[in-house]
Design an enzyme around this catalytic site. Structure first.
Site, PDB file in Angstrom:
ATOM      1  N   GLN A  18    -120.774 -18.908  27.682  1.00 17.80           N
ATOM      2  CA  GLN A  18    -121.999 -18.966  26.878  1.00 17.80           C
ATOM      3  C   GLN A  18    -122.932 -17.802  27.220  1.00 17.80           C
ATOM      4  OE1 GLN A  18    -124.154 -22.723  25.763  1.00 17.80           O
ATOM      5  NE2 GLN A  18    -125.468 -22.095  27.440  1.00 17.80           N
TER       6      GLN A  18
ATOM      7  N   LEU B 176    -132.578 -33.163  32.289  1.00 17.45           N
ATOM      8  CA  LEU B 176    -132.708 -32.068  33.261  1.00 17.45           C
ATOM      9  C   LEU B 176    -132.312 -32.494  34.670  1.00 17.45           C
ATOM     10  CD1 LEU B 176    -136.062 -30.411  32.086  1.00 17.45           C
ATOM     11  CD2 LEU B 176    -133.721 -29.995  31.289  1.00 17.45           C
TER      12      LEU B 176
ATOM     13  N   HIS C 124    -131.244 -26.920  36.091  1.00 19.29           N
ATOM     14  CA  HIS C 124    -132.216 -26.449  35.095  1.00 19.29           C
ATOM     15  C   HIS C 124    -133.496 -25.967  35.799  1.00 19.29           C
ATOM     16  CE1 HIS C 124    -129.992 -29.513  32.498  1.00 19.29           C
ATOM     17  NE2 HIS C 124    -129.902 -28.430  31.770  1.00 19.29           N
TER      18      HIS C 124
ATOM     19  N   MET D  24    -131.028 -28.500  26.738  1.00 24.98           N
ATOM     20  CA  MET D  24    -130.828 -29.670  25.878  1.00 24.98           C
ATOM     21  C   MET D  24    -131.340 -30.933  26.576  1.00 24.98           C
ATOM     22  SD  MET D  24    -127.478 -28.957  23.629  1.00 24.98           S
ATOM     23  CE  MET D  24    -126.252 -29.424  24.819  1.00 24.98           C
ATOM     24  N   GLY D  25    -132.157 -30.749  27.597  1.00 22.72           N
ATOM     25  CA  GLY D  25    -132.755 -31.905  28.269  1.00 22.72           C
ATOM     26  C   GLY D  25    -131.789 -32.571  29.239  1.00 22.72           C
TER      27      GLY D  25
ATOM     28  N   SER E 215    -124.536 -31.137  36.076  1.00 24.91           N
ATOM     29  CA  SER E 215    -124.442 -31.102  34.617  1.00 24.91           C
ATOM     30  C   SER E 215    -125.077 -32.364  34.061  1.00 24.91           C
ATOM     31  CB  SER E 215    -122.969 -31.056  34.215  1.00 24.91           C
ATOM     32  OG  SER E 215    -122.828 -31.379  32.850  1.00 24.91           O
TER      33      SER E 215
HETATM   34  P1  AMP Z   1    -127.971 -27.266  28.905  1.00 27.67           P
HETATM   35  O1  AMP Z   1    -129.160 -28.165  28.955  1.00 27.67           O
HETATM   36  O2  AMP Z   1    -126.719 -27.880  29.424  1.00 27.67           O
HETATM   37  O3  AMP Z   1    -127.800 -26.600  27.561  1.00 27.67           O
HETATM   38  O4  AMP Z   1    -128.263 -26.091  29.928  1.00 27.67           O
HETATM   39  C1  AMP Z   1    -129.438 -25.314  29.838  1.00 27.67           C
HETATM   40  C2  AMP Z   1    -129.315 -24.148  30.783  1.00 27.67           C
HETATM   41  O5  AMP Z   1    -129.168 -24.630  32.122  1.00 27.67           O
HETATM   42  C3  AMP Z   1    -128.081 -23.278  30.491  1.00 27.67           C
HETATM   43  O6  AMP Z   1    -128.431 -21.915  30.657  1.00 27.67           O
HETATM   44  C4  AMP Z   1    -127.119 -23.740  31.543  1.00 27.67           C
HETATM   45  O7  AMP Z   1    -126.139 -22.768  31.880  1.00 27.67           O
HETATM   46  C5  AMP Z   1    -128.041 -24.015  32.711  1.00 27.67           C
HETATM   47  N1  AMP Z   1    -127.400 -24.905  33.679  1.00 27.67           N
HETATM   48  C6  AMP Z   1    -126.724 -26.050  33.412  1.00 27.67           C
HETATM   49  N2  AMP Z   1    -126.201 -26.567  34.537  1.00 27.67           N
HETATM   50  C7  AMP Z   1    -126.545 -25.718  35.549  1.00 27.67           C
HETATM   51  C8  AMP Z   1    -126.296 -25.692  36.953  1.00 27.67           C
HETATM   52  N3  AMP Z   1    -125.579 -26.640  37.556  1.00 27.67           N
HETATM   53  N4  AMP Z   1    -126.799 -24.667  37.681  1.00 27.67           N
HETATM   54  C9  AMP Z   1    -127.522 -23.678  37.082  1.00 27.67           C
HETATM   55  N5  AMP Z   1    -127.798 -23.654  35.745  1.00 27.67           N
HETATM   56  C10 AMP Z   1    -127.311 -24.652  34.997  1.00 27.67           C
END
Ligand code: AMP
Length: 281
Positions: A155, A33, A37, A30-31, A187
Site C-alpha cells: 500500500q 485504532l 496508528h 480506518m479506525g 492490526s
Molecule cells: P488502517 O486503519 O489499517 O487503514 O491503517 C492506517 C495506517 O496505519 C496505515 O498507514 C497502516 O499501514 C498503519 N498501520 C497499521 N498497522 C500498523 C502497525 N502495526 N504499525 C505501524 N503502522 C500501522
C-alpha cells in the site's frame, strides 16, 4: 482536538492554518485504532505543527463485502486515544462527504505491475479503492507530510505511485510496524481473532523471521514453499508468502546476495485475513 465532519469546514480550517505558516501532517486511518496508528501520530507531531487524522472505513477498497461489514468500529475509544496522543484535528466524514458524486464512477489509476501481484492479485480492485479514498483525502487535507505504516508495505508503494501520478505535493514517511510483545503485527483485524486464533496468529511473523534467518544466495522457491507448508500445517489458508525486491516489490525467484529484499505474507485464520512483512537485510 477539533472534530470535523464536513469537507468544506476542514478544508477552510487547513487553508487558514497554512496561510499562517503551519506545516500539516496527515495520518489517514480506518479506525479501530491501536498503538501502531498512534505511532504514526507521534511521528507527525515530531515533524509538523498540525497533525490531522481521519477515520473512514472506505467501502470502495473492500473486495469482500463480509470483511467490510465486520470491520471493527470503536469510535469513542479512537477519539479518546487520538486526543491523548495530542492529535490536533480529526476528520470523520460520511461516505456522502467523501464521495459526493456516489461510488459508481470513481477515477481509476494506472498502478501497473504493483496491481498484478500479492494484495493486488488476491484482492481485485482493492488498490483502486485505496487510491480513490487517499486521493480524495489528500485533496481535502492538502498535507505537507503523509505518514504510512510499513505494515501495509505494498500500500505504501501504491500511494507513492498515486502521488507521482497526480502530481500532489506531499512527502511520504513510512513508519516501522508496531508489534505485540510476541511479535504479531498490530492490526485492527486482530480484534476479530478468538483467543486460540490469536495465539496462532504469531506464527506469521515467526515464519517471516524463519525466512530471514534461512535466506542464502541462490534459488528461493524451496524456502518459500517450506514457509507455506508450515503455516498450512498449522491451519492457515495461505494466500501467498513471497520474497520480493524491497525497492519495487518485483517478485524474486533467485537472490544474488545483494538485492535488498522483503518477505511478505497474507494468510487467513478462519475468517480473518492477516498480512505482515519483514525486511530481510
Ligand atoms: P488502517 O486503519 O489499517 O487503514 O491503517 C492506517 C495506517 O496505519 C496505515 O498507514 C497502516 O499501514 C498503519 N498501520 C497499521 N498497522 C500498523 C502497525 N502495526 N504499525 C505501524 N503502522 C500501522
Amino acid at each position: 482536538m477539533i472534530l470535523f465532519h464536513k469537507q468544506t469546514d476542514i478544508s477552510q480550517f487547513i487553508a487558514q492554518k497554512k496561510q499562517s505558516g503551519a506545516v500539516i501532517g496527515f495520518v489517514p486511518t480506518m479506525g479501530a485504532l491501536h498503538p501502531g496508528h498512534i505511532s504514526l501520530i507521534n511521528n507527525s507531531k515530531k515533524d509538523c505543527s498540525i497533525t490531522v487524522s481521519s477515520i473512514f472505513v472506505n467501502p470502495t477498497q473492500f473486495n469482500d463485502p463480509k470483511d467490510f461489514e465486520k470491520y471493527p468500529v470503536t469510535i469513542d475509544s479512537d477519539i479518546d486515544g487520538l486526543e491523548k496522543a495530542g492529535c490536533d484535528v480529526l476528520f470523520l466524514p460520511s461516505a456522502a462527504e467523501v464521495y459526493p458524486g456516489g461510488m459508481q464512477h470513481l477515477p481509476q489509476y494506472d498502478l501497473g505491475y504493483l496491481e498484478t501481484i500479492l494484495e493486488g492479485k488476491y484482492r481485485p480492485g482493492h488498490f483502486q479503492g485505496v487510491c480513490q479514498v487517499v486521493h480524495r483525502l489528500l485533496d481535502i487535507v492538502k498535507p505537507d507530510h503523509l505518514y504510512l505504516g510499513q505494515k501495509d508495505f505494498q500500500q505504501c508503494m501504491v500511494i507513492k505511485r498515486l502521488i507521482a501520478l497526480t502530481g500532489l505535493h506531499t512527502l511520504v514517511t513510512i513508519c516501522p510496524t508496531l508489534r505485540e510483545t510476541d511479535g504479531l503485527a498490530m492490526s485492527s483485524r486482530n480484534m476479530r481473532l478468538t483467543a486460540a486464533e490469536r495465539e496462532k496468529a504469531v506464527l506469521i511473523s515467526q515464519v517471516l523471521g524463519f525466512i530471514k534467518q534461512e535466506l542464502k544466495p541462490g534459488y528461493l522457491e524451496d524456502l518459500k514453499e517450506r514457509a507455506v507448508q508450515y503455516l498450512t500445517a498449522e491451519g492457515f489458508k495461505v494466500d501467498y508468502i513471497e520474497i520480493a525486491s524491497a525497492d519495487n516489490l518485483e517478485l524474486q525467484q533467485f537472490w544474488n546476495g545483494q538485492l535488498p529484499l522483503v518477505a511478505i505474507a497474507a494468510a487467513y485464520l478462519n475468517e480473518v485475513r492477516l498480512i505482515d512483512n519483514m525486511l530481510l537485510h
